[in-house]
Design an enzyme around this catalytic site. Structure first.
Site, mmCIF file in Angstrom:
data_model
loop_
_atom_site.group_PDB
_atom_site.id
_atom_site.type_symbol
_atom_site.label_atom_id
_atom_site.label_comp_id
_atom_site.label_asym_id
_atom_site.label_seq_id
_atom_site.Cartn_x
_atom_site.Cartn_y
_atom_site.Cartn_z
ATOM 1 N N ARG A 1 -20.612 6.932 20.617
ATOM 2 C CA ARG A 1 -21.408 8.234 20.998
ATOM 3 C C ARG A 1 -22.900 8.313 19.743
ATOM 4 O O ARG A 1 -22.658 9.475 18.553
ATOM 5 C CB ARG A 1 -20.523 9.068 21.190
ATOM 6 C CG ARG A 1 -19.800 9.076 22.349
ATOM 7 C CD ARG A 1 -20.346 10.112 23.167
ATOM 8 N NE ARG A 1 -20.895 10.562 24.071
ATOM 9 C CZ ARG A 1 -20.515 12.272 24.936
ATOM 10 N NH1 ARG A 1 -19.281 12.447 24.999
ATOM 11 N NH2 ARG A 1 -21.699 12.516 25.896
ATOM 12 N N ARG B 1 -20.712 18.377 22.228
ATOM 13 C CA ARG B 1 -21.375 16.835 21.359
ATOM 14 C C ARG B 1 -23.043 17.796 21.762
ATOM 15 O O ARG B 1 -24.042 17.368 20.760
ATOM 16 C CB ARG B 1 -20.979 16.019 21.989
ATOM 17 C CG ARG B 1 -21.308 15.066 21.391
ATOM 18 C CD ARG B 1 -21.512 13.554 22.332
ATOM 19 N NE ARG B 1 -22.588 12.719 22.252
ATOM 20 C CZ ARG B 1 -22.987 12.142 20.980
ATOM 21 N NH1 ARG B 1 -22.240 12.210 20.350
ATOM 22 N NH2 ARG B 1 -23.948 11.507 20.983
ATOM 23 N N ASP C 1 -20.328 9.931 34.927
ATOM 24 C CA ASP C 1 -20.057 10.942 35.052
ATOM 25 C C ASP C 1 -18.741 10.635 35.952
ATOM 26 O O ASP C 1 -17.770 11.341 36.490
ATOM 27 C CB ASP C 1 -20.801 12.411 34.858
ATOM 28 C CG ASP C 1 -21.239 11.882 33.932
ATOM 29 O OD1 ASP C 1 -21.292 11.393 32.669
ATOM 30 O OD2 ASP C 1 -22.348 12.977 33.128
ATOM 31 N N ARG D 1 -14.163 22.951 30.567
ATOM 32 C CA ARG D 1 -15.430 22.516 30.086
ATOM 33 C C ARG D 1 -16.915 22.275 31.046
ATOM 34 O O ARG D 1 -17.612 22.810 30.521
ATOM 35 C CB ARG D 1 -14.872 21.594 29.433
ATOM 36 C CG ARG D 1 -14.013 21.456 28.466
ATOM 37 C CD ARG D 1 -15.217 19.990 27.363
ATOM 38 N NE ARG D 1 -16.068 19.534 26.886
ATOM 39 C CZ ARG D 1 -16.086 19.788 25.696
ATOM 40 N NH1 ARG D 1 -15.051 18.825 25.130
ATOM 41 N NH2 ARG D 1 -16.674 18.679 25.094
ATOM 42 N N CYS E 1 -16.641 15.663 24.122
ATOM 43 C CA CYS E 1 -15.549 14.057 25.099
ATOM 44 C C CYS E 1 -15.618 12.648 24.148
ATOM 45 O O CYS E 1 -16.578 11.706 23.888
ATOM 46 C CB CYS E 1 -16.073 13.864 26.307
ATOM 47 S SG CYS E 1 -15.558 15.341 27.470
ATOM 48 N N ILE F 1 -22.052 2.202 31.208
ATOM 49 C CA ILE F 1 -22.550 3.660 29.704
ATOM 50 C C ILE F 1 -22.371 3.591 28.445
ATOM 51 O O ILE F 1 -22.384 3.955 27.794
ATOM 52 C CB ILE F 1 -22.849 4.626 30.237
ATOM 53 C CG1 ILE F 1 -23.801 4.417 31.376
ATOM 54 C CG2 ILE F 1 -23.880 5.287 29.644
ATOM 55 C CD1 ILE F 1 -25.323 3.442 31.163
ATOM 56 N N LYS G 1 -23.852 21.932 34.329
ATOM 57 C CA LYS G 1 -23.565 22.505 33.458
ATOM 58 C C LYS G 1 -24.836 21.504 32.075
ATOM 59 O O LYS G 1 -25.504 21.952 30.946
ATOM 60 C CB LYS G 1 -22.986 21.607 32.702
ATOM 61 C CG LYS G 1 -22.351 21.529 31.143
ATOM 62 C CD LYS G 1 -20.874 20.958 31.509
ATOM 63 C CE LYS G 1 -20.661 19.013 31.353
ATOM 64 N NZ LYS G 1 -20.732 18.429 30.085
ATOM 65 N N ASN G 2 -25.320 20.453 32.749
ATOM 66 C CA ASN G 2 -25.730 19.153 31.610
ATOM 67 C C ASN G 2 -27.795 19.688 32.065
ATOM 68 O O ASN G 2 -28.120 19.532 31.072
ATOM 69 C CB ASN G 2 -25.383 17.880 31.976
ATOM 70 C CG ASN G 2 -25.022 17.271 31.847
ATOM 71 O OD1 ASN G 2 -23.739 18.262 31.366
ATOM 72 N ND2 ASN G 2 -23.782 16.151 32.192
HETATM 73 N N1 EPU Z 1 -26.589 5.871 22.470
HETATM 74 C C1 EPU Z 1 -27.144 5.613 21.047
HETATM 75 N N2 EPU Z 1 -27.519 5.928 19.909
HETATM 76 C C2 EPU Z 1 -28.338 7.954 20.567
HETATM 77 C C3 EPU Z 1 -27.821 8.629 21.530
HETATM 78 C C4 EPU Z 1 -26.770 7.730 22.734
HETATM 79 O O1 EPU Z 1 -26.897 4.554 21.324
HETATM 80 O O2 EPU Z 1 -28.473 8.010 19.672
HETATM 81 C C5 EPU Z 1 -25.815 5.769 23.288
HETATM 82 C C6 EPU Z 1 -24.490 5.927 23.656
HETATM 83 O O3 EPU Z 1 -23.314 5.831 23.324
HETATM 84 C C7 EPU Z 1 -24.119 6.051 25.090
HETATM 85 C C8 EPU Z 1 -25.290 5.807 25.678
HETATM 86 O O4 EPU Z 1 -26.567 5.756 24.713
HETATM 87 O O5 EPU Z 1 -24.044 4.487 24.803
HETATM 88 C C9 EPU Z 1 -26.252 6.711 26.490
HETATM 89 O O6 EPU Z 1 -25.472 7.964 26.195
HETATM 90 P P1 EPU Z 1 -26.665 8.914 26.351
HETATM 91 O O7 EPU Z 1 -27.447 10.117 24.783
HETATM 92 O O8 EPU Z 1 -27.836 9.021 27.504
HETATM 93 O O9 EPU Z 1 -25.681 10.369 26.988
HETATM 94 P P2 EPU Z 1 -25.768 12.069 26.277
HETATM 95 O O10 EPU Z 1 -27.071 12.689 26.002
HETATM 96 O O11 EPU Z 1 -24.519 12.018 25.291
HETATM 97 C C10 EPU Z 1 -25.207 13.016 28.502
HETATM 98 C C11 EPU Z 1 -24.397 13.846 29.548
HETATM 99 C C12 EPU Z 1 -23.050 13.404 29.521
HETATM 100 C C13 EPU Z 1 -23.420 11.973 30.429
HETATM 101 C C14 EPU Z 1 -24.470 10.928 30.241
HETATM 102 C C15 EPU Z 1 -25.004 9.488 30.568
HETATM 103 C C16 EPU Z 1 -25.075 16.156 28.749
HETATM 104 C C17 EPU Z 1 -23.823 17.623 27.702
HETATM 105 N N3 EPU Z 1 -23.834 15.178 28.768
HETATM 106 O O12 EPU Z 1 -24.535 12.399 27.184
HETATM 107 O O13 EPU Z 1 -22.411 13.830 30.672
HETATM 108 O O14 EPU Z 1 -22.876 11.387 31.178
HETATM 109 O O15 EPU Z 1 -25.356 11.891 29.739
HETATM 110 O O16 EPU Z 1 -25.632 10.164 31.562
HETATM 111 O O17 EPU Z 1 -25.574 16.052 29.105
HETATM 112 C C18 EPU Z 1 -20.517 14.868 31.282
HETATM 113 O O18 EPU Z 1 -20.988 15.882 31.171
HETATM 114 O O19 EPU Z 1 -18.773 14.873 31.447
HETATM 115 C C19 EPU Z 1 -20.656 14.190 30.952
HETATM 116 C C20 EPU Z 1 -19.860 13.176 29.406
#
Ligand code: EPU
Length: 430
Positions: A128, A99, A319, A411, A123, A341, A22-23
């Site tokens: 975030r 998101r 995850d 999802r 989620c 995280i 998915k991701n």
């Molecule tokens: N963060 C910031 N500022 C930003 C972006 C992120 O402070 O501008 C922080 C976040 O708050 C968090 C950390 O950095 O504390 C890591 O967030 P990241 O940006 O890596 O996560 P994401 O891209 O929003 C993706 C996956 C998540 C997975 C995380 C970490 C997708 C769609 N989502 O989220 O997957 O948990 O990376 O590996 O790819 C899931 O599939 O259930 C899921 C939540």
């Protein structure tokens, strides 16, 4: 699915086909709008985050054709064609559902020079923030207006301009947004301290097939030579490592044996040691029709407790934190899982405890004292992985578990109920 009812205590034995990640699929679908030519994507999972994303893209004028038996067969193909984007606006009715919509910031800026996106939902596992996404776009020359409700960005009629971007914190999404924005920027970009999840490698592979020039020059460093435009390609997304690990835990928690197809042992590269340490045995398996897979069983009758922390890849993924916690809930001894995280990703703990688990939260740590047996009760899903983990706990009970808000599972897991029932589970939805 709204409510999921699971009668526990059934040993799961059988075979499950793992979907495309998915991701990875979501980012590759989004990246497709960088090109005006048709693109064919295979191995796209039929999950609600993807169907929502496709709806959003249609509101932007993107033409989407779904080929094959998209609803049932694990192998799905979609064609994405965006000769012209007719809108640059994504409103709250869309962004509050997923998101990932914030990842359209980079591609829409690169393609149309302007974008307005409502702040994302998704989620609720933490604050975030999106500051790193915004920082990257600014470095590439965009002007950004940010309010409490939306982000508006423009290139002021020019192209984005290559830059040196150093991320102060590792972020999967911000890395992906910056990559997508810079592939067609004027000049060269270097990205430092990037996330290196396998889904990012898949995105890079896909973009390079489209004609981008992205080179890995260090463990967490990329060099991107901007190109004039991207072309057409065909791509099959990488297997879903989180889905695969979820079903591996389903085998272990019920003391059964599950063969996972369409998923080589490499999918488990960074976690196989940890899974083996807790007592899950994962071995390569090749089916009669030569499809690569793995066979999962318990390596020992008694599982072992563990102390582990979540951190960016190659470390243990956030995850899988609730998924592994489900297994540790019935593992004799005391385990400690630290969530580094997302600050709010322990909301499932009180729900686990309603099923008889003995888990205490101390700051970022969950102290899990393994119990002999979980029991039935009514619980509520709090996010995608937490809800899947509740279903895993339910499989290990000696009673009936009713999971409310079970739609979270849809999802990210294709055919979750069907897959587990085909292995001997007793699950039904309302
Ligand atoms: N963060 C910031 N500022 C930003 C972006 C992120 O402070 O501008 C922080 C976040 O708050 C968090 C950390 O950095 O504390 C890591 O967030 P990241 O940006 O890596 O996560 P994401 O891209 O929003 C993706 C996956 C998540 C997975 C995380 C970490 C997708 C769609 N989502 O989220 O997957 O948990 O990376 O590996 O790819 C899931 O599939 O259930 C899921 C939540």
């Amino acid at each position: 699915m709204k409510t999921l009812i699971i009668n526990g205590g059934k040993k799961l034995n059988g075979e499950i086909a793992i979907s495309g990640a998915k991701n990875s699929s979501m980012k590759i679908i989004i990246a497709s709008i960088l090109s005006s030519e048709p693109i064919l994507l295979h191995n796209i999972p039929y999950v609600s985050d993807i169907t929502t994303l496709l709806q959003i893209l249609q509101t932007l004028g993107v033409k989407i054709t779904v080929n094959g038996n998209y609803t049932i067969n694990p192998s799905k193909t979609i064609e994405i064609h965006s000769p012209k984007l007719t809108s640059e606006m994504i409103d709250y009715t869309m962004t509050n559902k997923i998101r990932t919509s914030i990842l359209m910031l980079g591609p829409l800026l690169a393609r149309n020079g302007h974008v307005k996106i409502s702040k994302p939902g998704g989620c609720k596992i933490g604050d975030r923030k999106i500051d790193l996404h915004i920082m990257a776009m600014k470095r590439l020359g965009a002007t950004i207006i940010e309010t409490d409700d939306y982000v508006e960005a423009t290139t002021n009629g020019k192209k984005l301009k290559g830059a040196e971007i150093i991320f102060p914190k590792i972020s999967v999404g911000a890395t992906e947004n910056a990559i997508m924005a810079s592939v067609t920027a004027e000049g060269n970009t270097t990205l430092q301290n990037i996330a290196i999840e396998p889904e990012i490698d898949d995105l890079i592979l896909f973009l390079n097939k489209l004609g981008a020039k992205i080179t890995k020059i260090g463990e967490r460093e990329l060099f991107i030579q901007g190109v004039e435009k991207l072309g057409s390609t065909e791509h099959s997304t990488t297997p879903d490592r989180i889905e695969a690990a979820t079903y591996a835990v389903a085998a272990a928690i019920t003391n059964g044996t599950i063969i996972l197809h369409h998923c080589s042992i490499k999918v488990f590269d960074n976690i196989i040691g940890i899974l083996s340490q807790v007592g899950i045995d994962i071995k390569p398996f090749v089916s009669k029709d030569h499809i690569e897979g793995v066979i999962v069983t318990r390596s020992q009758n008694n599982l072992s407790p563990i102390e582990i922390q979540t951190n960016p890849y190659p470390h243990f993924p956030t995850d899988l934190q609730p998924i592994l916690m489900a297994l540790m809930a019935i593992t004799h001894g005391t385990s400690v899982i630290t969530e580094n995280i997302f600050e709010d990703r322990m909301q499932h703990v009180p729900e686990f405890n309603k099923l008889g688990a003995n888990i205490e939260i101390q700051g970022k740590n969950a102290i899990i004292r393994g119990v002999e047996q979980l029991h039935g009760n009514t619980v509520s899903g709090t996010d995608l992985r937490a809800t899947a983990a509740l279903a895993l706990c339910a499989l290990a009970t000696n009673g009936t578990v009713t999971i409310n808000n079970a739609y979270y599972i849809d999802r990210g897991y294709q055919n979750f109920v069907r897959n587990l029932n085909r292995c001997g589970g007793d699950l039904r939805t309302i």
